[in-house]
Write a protein that holds these residues in place. Structure first.
Motif, PDB file in Angstrom:
ATOM      1  N   MET A   1      14.864  -0.402 -10.910  1.00 31.85           N
ATOM      2  CA  MET A   1      14.058   0.082 -12.022  1.00 31.85           C
ATOM      3  C   MET A   1      13.121   1.187 -11.539  1.00 31.85           C
ATOM      4  SD  MET A   1      11.143  -2.882 -12.499  1.00 31.85           S
ATOM      5  CE  MET A   1      10.070  -3.350 -11.125  1.00 31.85           C
ATOM      6  N   LYS A   2      12.778   2.101 -12.436  1.00 34.77           N
ATOM      7  CA  LYS A   2      11.808   3.148 -12.136  1.00 34.77           C
ATOM      8  C   LYS A   2      10.413   2.529 -12.157  1.00 34.77           C
ATOM      9  CE  LYS A   2      14.409   6.909 -11.974  1.00 34.77           C
ATOM     10  NZ  LYS A   2      15.686   6.436 -12.501  1.00 34.77           N
ATOM     11  N   THR A   3       9.577   2.977 -11.224  1.00 33.36           N
ATOM     12  CA  THR A   3       8.239   2.408 -11.120  1.00 33.36           C
ATOM     13  C   THR A   3       7.310   3.390 -10.427  1.00 33.36           C
ATOM     14  OG1 THR A   3       6.965   0.520 -10.335  1.00 33.36           O
ATOM     15  CG2 THR A   3       8.735   1.276  -8.917  1.00 33.36           C
ATOM     16  N   VAL A   4       6.030   3.148 -10.546  1.00 32.89           N
ATOM     17  CA  VAL A   4       5.008   3.878  -9.789  1.00 32.89           C
ATOM     18  C   VAL A   4       4.322   2.875  -8.878  1.00 32.89           C
ATOM     19  CG1 VAL A   4       2.815   5.121  -9.902  1.00 32.89           C
ATOM     20  CG2 VAL A   4       4.641   5.672 -11.514  1.00 32.89           C
ATOM     21  N   ILE A   5       4.381   3.118  -7.583  1.00 28.44           N
ATOM     22  CA  ILE A   5       3.740   2.219  -6.623  1.00 28.44           C
ATOM     23  C   ILE A   5       2.563   2.925  -5.966  1.00 28.44           C
ATOM     24  CG2 ILE A   5       5.882   0.976  -6.135  1.00 28.44           C
ATOM     25  CD1 ILE A   5       6.051   2.560  -3.485  1.00 28.44           C
ATOM     26  N   HIS A   6       1.662   2.115  -5.420  1.00 26.20           N
ATOM     27  CA  HIS A   6       0.562   2.666  -4.631  1.00 26.20           C
ATOM     28  C   HIS A   6       0.767   2.234  -3.185  1.00 26.20           C
ATOM     29  CE1 HIS A   6      -3.526   3.137  -2.953  1.00 26.20           C
ATOM     30  NE2 HIS A   6      -3.559   4.180  -3.773  1.00 26.20           N
ATOM     31  N   THR A   7       0.832   3.196  -2.285  1.00 28.89           N
ATOM     32  CA  THR A   7       1.115   2.888  -0.878  1.00 28.89           C
ATOM     33  C   THR A   7       0.710   4.061   0.001  1.00 28.89           C
ATOM     34  OG1 THR A   7       2.842   2.116   0.653  1.00 28.89           O
ATOM     35  CG2 THR A   7       3.477   3.792  -0.947  1.00 28.89           C
ATOM     36  N   GLY A   8       0.411   3.765   1.266  1.00 30.26           N
ATOM     37  CA  GLY A   8       0.267   4.811   2.277  1.00 30.26           C
ATOM     38  C   GLY A   8      -1.100   5.402   2.459  1.00 30.26           C
ATOM     39  N   MET A   9      -1.917   5.471   1.416  1.00 30.18           N
ATOM     40  CA  MET A   9      -3.253   6.064   1.534  1.00 30.18           C
ATOM     41  C   MET A   9      -4.132   5.616   0.374  1.00 30.18           C
ATOM     42  SD  MET A   9      -2.484  10.046   0.498  1.00 30.18           S
ATOM     43  CE  MET A   9      -1.083  10.150   1.617  1.00 30.18           C
ATOM     44  N   ARG A  10      -5.417   5.814   0.539  1.00 27.44           N
ATOM     45  CA  ARG A  10      -6.364   5.442  -0.506  1.00 27.44           C
ATOM     46  C   ARG A  10      -6.268   6.398  -1.688  1.00 27.44           C
ATOM     47  NH1 ARG A  10     -10.500   1.976   1.307  1.00 27.44           N
ATOM     48  NH2 ARG A  10     -10.592   1.717   3.577  1.00 27.44           N
ATOM     49  N   GLY A  11      -6.743   5.921  -2.828  1.00 25.13           N
ATOM     50  CA  GLY A  11      -6.926   6.792  -3.967  1.00 25.13           C
ATOM     51  C   GLY A  11      -5.650   7.190  -4.676  1.00 25.13           C
ATOM     52  N   GLN A  53      -2.582   0.057   5.545  1.00 28.24           N
ATOM     53  CA  GLN A  53      -1.911  -1.151   6.022  1.00 28.24           C
ATOM     54  C   GLN A  53      -1.468  -2.076   4.886  1.00 28.24           C
ATOM     55  OE1 GLN A  53      -4.903  -0.005   7.617  1.00 28.24           O
ATOM     56  NE2 GLN A  53      -3.463   0.991   9.035  1.00 28.24           N
ATOM     57  N   ASP A  54      -1.963  -1.843   3.685  1.00 30.02           N
ATOM     58  CA  ASP A  54      -1.617  -2.708   2.559  1.00 30.02           C
ATOM     59  C   ASP A  54      -0.181  -2.483   2.109  1.00 30.02           C
ATOM     60  OD1 ASP A  54      -4.084  -4.029   2.280  1.00 30.02           O
ATOM     61  OD2 ASP A  54      -4.923  -2.320   1.196  1.00 30.02           O
ATOM     62  N   SER A  55       0.472  -3.557   1.673  1.00 30.47           N
ATOM     63  CA  SER A  55       1.844  -3.465   1.175  1.00 30.47           C
ATOM     64  C   SER A  55       1.879  -2.673  -0.124  1.00 30.47           C
ATOM     65  CB  SER A  55       2.418  -4.866   0.945  1.00 30.47           C
ATOM     66  OG  SER A  55       2.417  -5.607   2.140  1.00 30.47           O
ATOM     67  N   PRO A  56       3.002  -2.026  -0.433  1.00 32.04           N
ATOM     68  CA  PRO A  56       3.124  -1.291  -1.704  1.00 32.04           C
ATOM     69  C   PRO A  56       2.844  -2.205  -2.892  1.00 32.04           C
ATOM     70  CG  PRO A  56       4.942  -0.747  -0.235  1.00 32.04           C
ATOM     71  CD  PRO A  56       4.205  -1.874   0.413  1.00 32.04           C
ATOM     72  N   LEU A  57       2.160  -1.664  -3.882  1.00 31.43           N
ATOM     73  CA  LEU A  57       1.764  -2.442  -5.057  1.00 31.43           C
ATOM     74  C   LEU A  57       2.021  -1.637  -6.327  1.00 31.43           C
ATOM     75  CD1 LEU A  57       0.238  -4.889  -6.374  1.00 31.43           C
ATOM     76  CD2 LEU A  57      -1.861  -3.544  -6.075  1.00 31.43           C
ATOM     77  N   ILE A  58       2.571  -2.315  -7.339  1.00 34.33           N
ATOM     78  CA  ILE A  58       2.672  -1.723  -8.670  1.00 34.33           C
ATOM     79  C   ILE A  58       1.400  -2.080  -9.423  1.00 34.33           C
ATOM     80  CG2 ILE A  58       3.972  -1.620 -10.821  1.00 34.33           C
ATOM     81  CD1 ILE A  58       6.421  -2.618  -9.267  1.00 34.33           C
ATOM     82  N   LEU A  59       0.589  -1.075  -9.704  1.00 34.92           N
ATOM     83  CA  LEU A  59      -0.646  -1.297 -10.440  1.00 34.92           C
ATOM     84  C   LEU A  59      -0.349  -1.428 -11.934  1.00 34.92           C
ATOM     85  CD1 LEU A  59      -2.737   1.386  -8.557  1.00 34.92           C
ATOM     86  CD2 LEU A  59      -3.171  -1.071  -8.470  1.00 34.92           C
ATOM     87  N   GLY A  60      -1.402  -1.598 -12.720  1.00 37.86           N
ATOM     88  CA  GLY A  60      -1.263  -1.653 -14.170  1.00 37.86           C
ATOM     89  C   GLY A  60      -1.448  -3.049 -14.714  1.00 37.86           C
ATOM     90  N   SER A  61      -2.433  -3.211 -15.609  1.00 39.28           N
ATOM     91  CA  SER A  61      -2.706  -4.516 -16.210  1.00 39.28           C
ATOM     92  C   SER A  61      -2.274  -4.587 -17.671  1.00 39.28           C
ATOM     93  CB  SER A  61      -4.204  -4.835 -16.108  1.00 39.28           C
ATOM     94  OG  SER A  61      -4.634  -4.864 -14.759  1.00 39.28           O
ATOM     95  N   ASP A  62      -2.313  -3.466 -18.359  1.00 37.12           N
ATOM     96  CA  ASP A  62      -1.975  -3.440 -19.782  1.00 37.12           C
ATOM     97  C   ASP A  62      -0.522  -3.064 -19.995  1.00 37.12           C
ATOM     98  OD1 ASP A  62      -4.553  -4.043 -20.463  1.00 37.12           O
ATOM     99  OD2 ASP A  62      -5.131  -1.973 -20.890  1.00 37.12           O
ATOM    100  N   GLY A  63       0.088  -3.650 -21.023  1.00 33.76           N
ATOM    101  CA  GLY A  63       1.454  -3.279 -21.357  1.00 33.76           C
ATOM    102  C   GLY A  63       1.971  -4.018 -22.568  1.00 33.76           C
TER     103      GLY A  63
END
Length: 329
Positions: A1-11, A53-63
């Motif tokens: 599936m297509k997704t947006v993850i947060h990984t690798g750096m802050r912000g 160092q954090d594992s990749p995460l899919i953000l987003g609470s609303d949907g």
């Protein structure tokens, strides 16, 4: 599936548009094919705290979307049901606040993806009068506003509520909800553009956050203040709040450290109350309240999933008025 993850750096620079392996729902879970997701300031705070160092995460609470698969033991929902997601997981009863709130989109994967898996009790039939864009941005902001106003603030018809920092999702929801019960609503903003937009809302008045609030309010004193800002405006509250009034805090966009004038609290018997998100009971009550009054979220702008980083840049600059939506399907 297509997704947006947060990984690798802050912000925001840590956001990546990518593809991940699809999963199936487990026992008591449903898989929702998302139509629209929504941004929250919480996502920005999480991105700023995460490290390389954090594992990749899919953000987003609303949907909001359509159930496309159900796990074992799910008996109250069916494939094809249109649902809105309650992002607060494991908080059922209003007066039983969990020690640690579990919220979709951190630590568990969230809604910036083509699908998301949630417990069956967190998938609620979508109010039919709402568009997908409206339903997709509603949950976290509207739930926070509802609990702050009514559960914690005990707002009543005819009372005067002050909402500093109009423009964000919670503030705009709170304005609409308070007005719906016949409360008087005043708001502030540093931005002239936002003050002009606020005039389209059902408010009594709007004024500059940096101004002398007493001059604008004159002899009118405030029953309830919703605080999402913190130290930048906190000292002003004691100039305008009436004895036995309430300050309900649900955010701290200008920082965590606040100096509280003790005598300004105990002599007029001011109540300072904290709140965050809300329970499943309140989520259902909030949806019923919105449907009863035909309240609609204010959708600021809609971005496609692959432009989620641009959407967050707009939020980070403080340009939005209402909620920012992410179109997924």
């Amino acid at each position: 599936m297509k997704t947006v993850i947060h990984t690798g750096m802050r912000g925001i620079n840590g956001l990546q548009y990518t593809t991940q392996k699809d999963k199936l729902p487990g026992k008591g879970e449903v898989k929702v094919r998302l139509k629209v997701a929504g941004l929250n300031h919480r996502d920005l705070f999480l991105m700023d705290k995460r490290t390389e160092q954090d594992s990749p995460l899919i953000l987003g609470s609303d949907g909001a979307g359509i159930i496309e698969a159900i796990g074992e033991g799910v008996n109250n929902l069916t494939i094809g049901t249109e649902v809105i997601i309650n992002p607060c997981i494991g908080w059922e009863k209003t007066d039983q606040v969990p020690t640690a709130l579990e919220i979709l989109g951190g630590p568990t994967n969230g809604t910036f993806a083509e699908s998301v898996i949630v417990p069956q009790q967190n998938a609620i039939p979508k109010p039919t009068y709402l568009s997908w864009e409206e339903a997709g941005v509603l949950s976290l902001s509207a739930l926070t506003a509802y609990r702050a106003l009514f559960t914690k603030g005990d707002l009543r018809q005819g009372q005067h509520v002050l909402i500093p920092g109009i423009g964000g999702g919670v503030a705009t929801f709170a304005t609409l909800m308070a007005s719906a019960i016949g409360a008087i609503v005043s708001v502030t903003s540093r931005s002239d553009v936002k003050r002009q937009k606020a005039l389209q809302l059902p408010i009594a008045q709007v004024f500059d956050s940096h101004s002398n609030w007493k001059e604008y309010l004159k002899t009118e004193s405030i029953d309830l203040i919703l605080d999402s800002i913190g130290p930048a405006t906190f000292s002003k509250y004691f100039d305008v709040i009436k004895p036995n009034g309430k300050i309900v805090m649900f955010g701290a966009s200008s920082g965590d450290e606040i100096t509280i004038p003790a005598r300004a609290v105990f002599f007029p018997q001011i109540n300072i109350v904290g709140t965050s998100m809300g329970s499943s009971e309140e989520f259902i009550a909030m949806l019923e309240f919105m449907e009863k009054h035909t309240l609609r979220p204010i959708v600021d702008i809609v971005y496609p999933l692959k432009e989620t980083a641009l959407a967050f840049q707009r939020m980070e600059r403080g340009e939005q008025f209402g909620n920012i939506a992410i179109l997924i399907d």
